[in-house]
Write a protein that holds these residues in place. Structure first.
Motif, PDB file in Angstrom:
ATOM      1  N   GLU A   1       7.038  -8.551  10.716  1.00 51.31           N
ATOM      2  CA  GLU A   1       8.379  -8.752  10.188  1.00 51.31           C
ATOM      3  C   GLU A   1       8.395  -8.627   8.671  1.00 51.31           C
ATOM      4  N   VAL A   2       7.549  -7.775   8.153  1.00 51.27           N
ATOM      5  CA  VAL A   2       7.573  -7.455   6.729  1.00 51.27           C
ATOM      6  C   VAL A   2       6.980  -6.061   6.537  1.00 51.27           C
ATOM      7  N   ASP A   3       7.685  -5.236   5.768  1.00 50.62           N
ATOM      8  CA  ASP A   3       7.222  -3.892   5.420  1.00 50.62           C
ATOM      9  C   ASP A   3       7.272  -3.685   3.906  1.00 50.62           C
ATOM     10  N   VAL A   4       8.390  -4.078   3.298  1.00 49.93           N
ATOM     11  CA  VAL A   4       8.584  -3.930   1.858  1.00 49.93           C
ATOM     12  C   VAL A   4       8.660  -5.312   1.216  1.00 49.93           C
ATOM     13  N   PHE A   5       7.948  -5.466   0.105  1.00 48.45           N
ATOM     14  CA  PHE A   5       7.978  -6.706  -0.660  1.00 48.45           C
ATOM     15  C   PHE A   5       8.681  -6.494  -1.988  1.00 48.45           C
ATOM     16  N   ALA A   6       9.528  -7.437  -2.370  1.00 46.97           N
ATOM     17  CA  ALA A   6       9.988  -7.589  -3.755  1.00 46.97           C
ATOM     18  C   ALA A   6       9.592  -9.015  -4.115  1.00 46.97           C
TER      19      ALA A   6
ATOM     20  N   MET B   1       4.570  -2.113  -0.711  1.00 46.94           N
ATOM     21  CA  MET B   1       4.673  -1.933   0.738  1.00 46.94           C
ATOM     22  C   MET B   1       3.416  -2.452   1.402  1.00 46.94           C
ATOM     23  N   ILE B   2       3.598  -3.111   2.517  1.00 50.05           N
ATOM     24  CA  ILE B   2       2.450  -3.584   3.266  1.00 50.05           C
ATOM     25  C   ILE B   2       1.691  -2.395   3.843  1.00 50.05           C
ATOM     26  N   SER B   3       0.436  -2.578   4.105  1.00 48.68           N
ATOM     27  CA  SER B   3      -0.374  -1.510   4.704  1.00 48.68           C
ATOM     28  C   SER B   3      -0.599  -1.836   6.194  1.00 48.68           C
ATOM     29  N   VAL B   4       0.022  -1.125   7.091  1.00 46.75           N
ATOM     30  CA  VAL B   4       0.840   0.064   6.939  1.00 46.75           C
ATOM     31  C   VAL B   4       2.240  -0.315   7.435  1.00 46.75           C
ATOM     32  N   PRO B   5       3.325   0.149   6.738  1.00 50.96           N
ATOM     33  CA  PRO B   5       4.670  -0.184   7.187  1.00 50.96           C
ATOM     34  C   PRO B   5       4.992   0.435   8.542  1.00 50.96           C
ATOM     35  N   LYS B   6       5.903  -0.224   9.250  1.00 54.32           N
ATOM     36  CA  LYS B   6       6.268   0.239  10.589  1.00 54.32           C
ATOM     37  C   LYS B   6       6.917   1.620  10.545  1.00 54.32           C
ATOM     38  N   ASN B   7       7.820   1.813   9.578  1.00 51.40           N
ATOM     39  CA  ASN B   7       8.514   3.089   9.430  1.00 51.40           C
ATOM     40  C   ASN B   7       8.442   3.470   7.955  1.00 51.40           C
ATOM     41  N   LEU B   8       7.492   4.328   7.606  1.00 49.91           N
ATOM     42  CA  LEU B   8       7.220   4.665   6.213  1.00 49.91           C
ATOM     43  C   LEU B   8       8.435   5.289   5.540  1.00 49.91           C
TER      44      LEU B   8
ATOM     45  N   TYR C   1      -2.055 -11.945  -3.184  1.00 47.62           N
ATOM     46  CA  TYR C   1      -2.361 -10.993  -2.112  1.00 47.62           C
ATOM     47  C   TYR C   1      -3.513 -10.066  -2.512  1.00 47.62           C
ATOM     48  N   MET C   2      -3.520  -9.628  -3.765  1.00 43.67           N
ATOM     49  CA  MET C   2      -4.551  -8.700  -4.211  1.00 43.67           C
ATOM     50  C   MET C   2      -5.926  -9.363  -4.286  1.00 43.67           C
ATOM     51  N   GLU C   3      -5.956 -10.692  -4.267  1.00 46.56           N
ATOM     52  CA  GLU C   3      -7.237 -11.412  -4.294  1.00 46.56           C
ATOM     53  C   GLU C   3      -7.877 -11.528  -2.918  1.00 46.56           C
ATOM     54  N   ILE C   4      -7.134 -11.147  -1.874  1.00 43.07           N
ATOM     55  CA  ILE C   4      -7.679 -11.215  -0.515  1.00 43.07           C
ATOM     56  C   ILE C   4      -8.864 -10.265  -0.401  1.00 43.07           C
ATOM     57  N   GLU C   5      -9.951 -10.758   0.101  1.00 46.31           N
ATOM     58  CA  GLU C   5     -11.163  -9.951   0.215  1.00 46.31           C
ATOM     59  C   GLU C   5     -11.257  -9.256   1.569  1.00 46.31           C
ATOM     60  N   GLY C   6     -11.828  -8.066   1.572  1.00 42.50           N
ATOM     61  CA  GLY C   6     -12.129  -7.395   2.830  1.00 42.50           C
ATOM     62  C   GLY C   6     -11.215  -6.249   3.189  1.00 42.50           C
ATOM     63  N   PHE C   7      -9.993  -6.218   2.638  1.00 38.40           N
ATOM     64  CA  PHE C   7      -9.091  -5.104   2.944  1.00 38.40           C
ATOM     65  C   PHE C   7      -8.014  -5.016   1.881  1.00 38.40           C
ATOM     66  N   ASP C   8      -7.339  -3.858   1.826  1.00 36.13           N
ATOM     67  CA  ASP C   8      -6.233  -3.662   0.886  1.00 36.13           C
ATOM     68  C   ASP C   8      -4.942  -4.160   1.536  1.00 36.13           C
ATOM     69  N   PRO C   9      -4.307  -5.204   1.000  1.00 39.50           N
ATOM     70  CA  PRO C   9      -3.111  -5.752   1.631  1.00 39.50           C
ATOM     71  C   PRO C   9      -1.898  -4.822   1.545  1.00 39.50           C
ATOM     72  N   PHE C  10      -1.870  -3.962   0.519  1.00 43.42           N
ATOM     73  CA  PHE C  10      -0.736  -3.059   0.323  1.00 43.42           C
ATOM     74  C   PHE C  10      -1.184  -1.606   0.465  1.00 43.42           C
ATOM     75  N   ILE C  11      -0.229  -0.765   0.785  1.00 41.18           N
ATOM     76  CA  ILE C  11      -0.513   0.657   0.902  1.00 41.18           C
ATOM     77  C   ILE C  11      -0.623   1.265  -0.502  1.00 41.18           C
TER      78      ILE C  11
ATOM     79  N   VAL D   1       1.442   8.227  -1.021  1.00 43.77           N
ATOM     80  CA  VAL D   1       2.649   8.462  -0.226  1.00 43.77           C
ATOM     81  C   VAL D   1       3.466   9.540  -0.939  1.00 43.77           C
ATOM     82  N   PRO D   2       3.511  10.776  -0.421  1.00 37.31           N
ATOM     83  CA  PRO D   2       4.213  11.870  -1.112  1.00 37.31           C
ATOM     84  C   PRO D   2       5.666  11.536  -1.448  1.00 37.31           C
ATOM     85  N   GLU D   3       6.340  10.798  -0.569  1.00 35.13           N
ATOM     86  CA  GLU D   3       7.756  10.470  -0.790  1.00 35.13           C
ATOM     87  C   GLU D   3       7.957   9.553  -1.993  1.00 35.13           C
ATOM     88  N   MET D   4       6.882   8.917  -2.477  1.00 33.34           N
ATOM     89  CA  MET D   4       6.985   7.994  -3.609  1.00 33.34           C
ATOM     90  C   MET D   4       6.722   8.675  -4.950  1.00 33.34           C
ATOM     91  N   ALA D   5       6.371   9.948  -4.940  1.00 35.89           N
ATOM     92  CA  ALA D   5       5.930  10.641  -6.154  1.00 35.89           C
ATOM     93  C   ALA D   5       6.951  10.571  -7.282  1.00 35.89           C
TER      94      ALA D   5
END
Length: 211
Positions: free
Chosen positions: A113-118, A193-200, A127-137, A142-146
């Motif tokens: 129940e979360v894809d985009v964060f503000a 954006m969370i990794s990986v959003p439901k609908n990019l 969140y970035m301090e979490i060890e073991g994986f990248d919490p955000f994409i 993402v080409p659409e974000m260029a």
């Protein structure tokens, strides 16, 4: 020597409360958080499911206008088939209420129940301090974000990916969100954006509208 029971009896009401909190605060907090999570799980399991394309969570120090909030929730649902959720919170502290907010956020992530964060910078940093994986994409992958990344190139937040060991963009810092009038923000925000959003595609549309 007096036993603990006798000492407790001799205390006044304030002293008793201080004694209980000093020795049992972790048990009390654990019980509160446990009851809260069980309640939230029941709510999430029993509420009518709406098939949203994307979920947006806005969380920072803010003052909310409930009337405008309802209008914005309806707008996001009609315009983007997106669920907008406000969570006023001071993520620079971690008292009992913030522990509950933190558990709520984790629960929302687990049930998708979360894809985009503000969010506030403090929440992003945690969140970035979490060890073991990248919490955000990685937004730069993402080409659409260029075009947005180019527009906000002086406000990008980067970090080394745990997946490939390379530097990537994980957030865009903004002073405020002009399109969200329900929240009066007391601090800058980070869009991610969370990794990986439901609908990019829909997630990118929501970010584009926000900033």
């Amino acid at each position: 020597m007096k036993s603990n029971k006798e000492k407790f009896k001799a205390m006044n009401k304030k002293q008793k409360m201080e004694y209980i909190w000093e020795y049992y605060r972790f048990t009390i907090l654990g019980t509160i958080v446990g009851v809260f999570l069980v309640g939230q799980i029941i709510i999430l399991a029993t509420k009518p499911k709406v098939n949203f394309d994307t979920h947006l969570i806005v969380t920072s120090k803010m003052v909310l206008d409930s009337t405008k909030m309802e209008e914005e929730e309806q707008f996001f649902q009609e315009q983007f088939n997106a669920n907008l959720y406000y969570l006023p919170a001071d993520w620079s502290t971690m008292d009992s209420s913030m522990i509950i907010n933190d558990q709520l956020m984790m629960l929302k992530v687990q049930v998708r129940e979360v894809d985009v964060f503000a969010m506030s910078q403090a929440r992003y940093d945690k969140y970035m301090e979490i060890e073991g994986f990248d919490p955000f994409i990685a937004l730069d992958e993402v080409p659409e974000m260029a075009s947005l990344l180019e527009q906000y190139k002086d406000s990008l937040l980067t970090a080394t990916s745990l997946e490939d060991g390379k530097e990537h963009v994980y957030g865009i810092q903004v002073e405020t969100l002009n399109h969200l009038e329900a929240g009066k923000f007391a601090e800058p925000l980070v869009i991610s954006m969370i990794s990986v959003p439901k609908n990019l595609e829909k997630a990118v549309e929501v970010i584009d509208y926000l900033i």
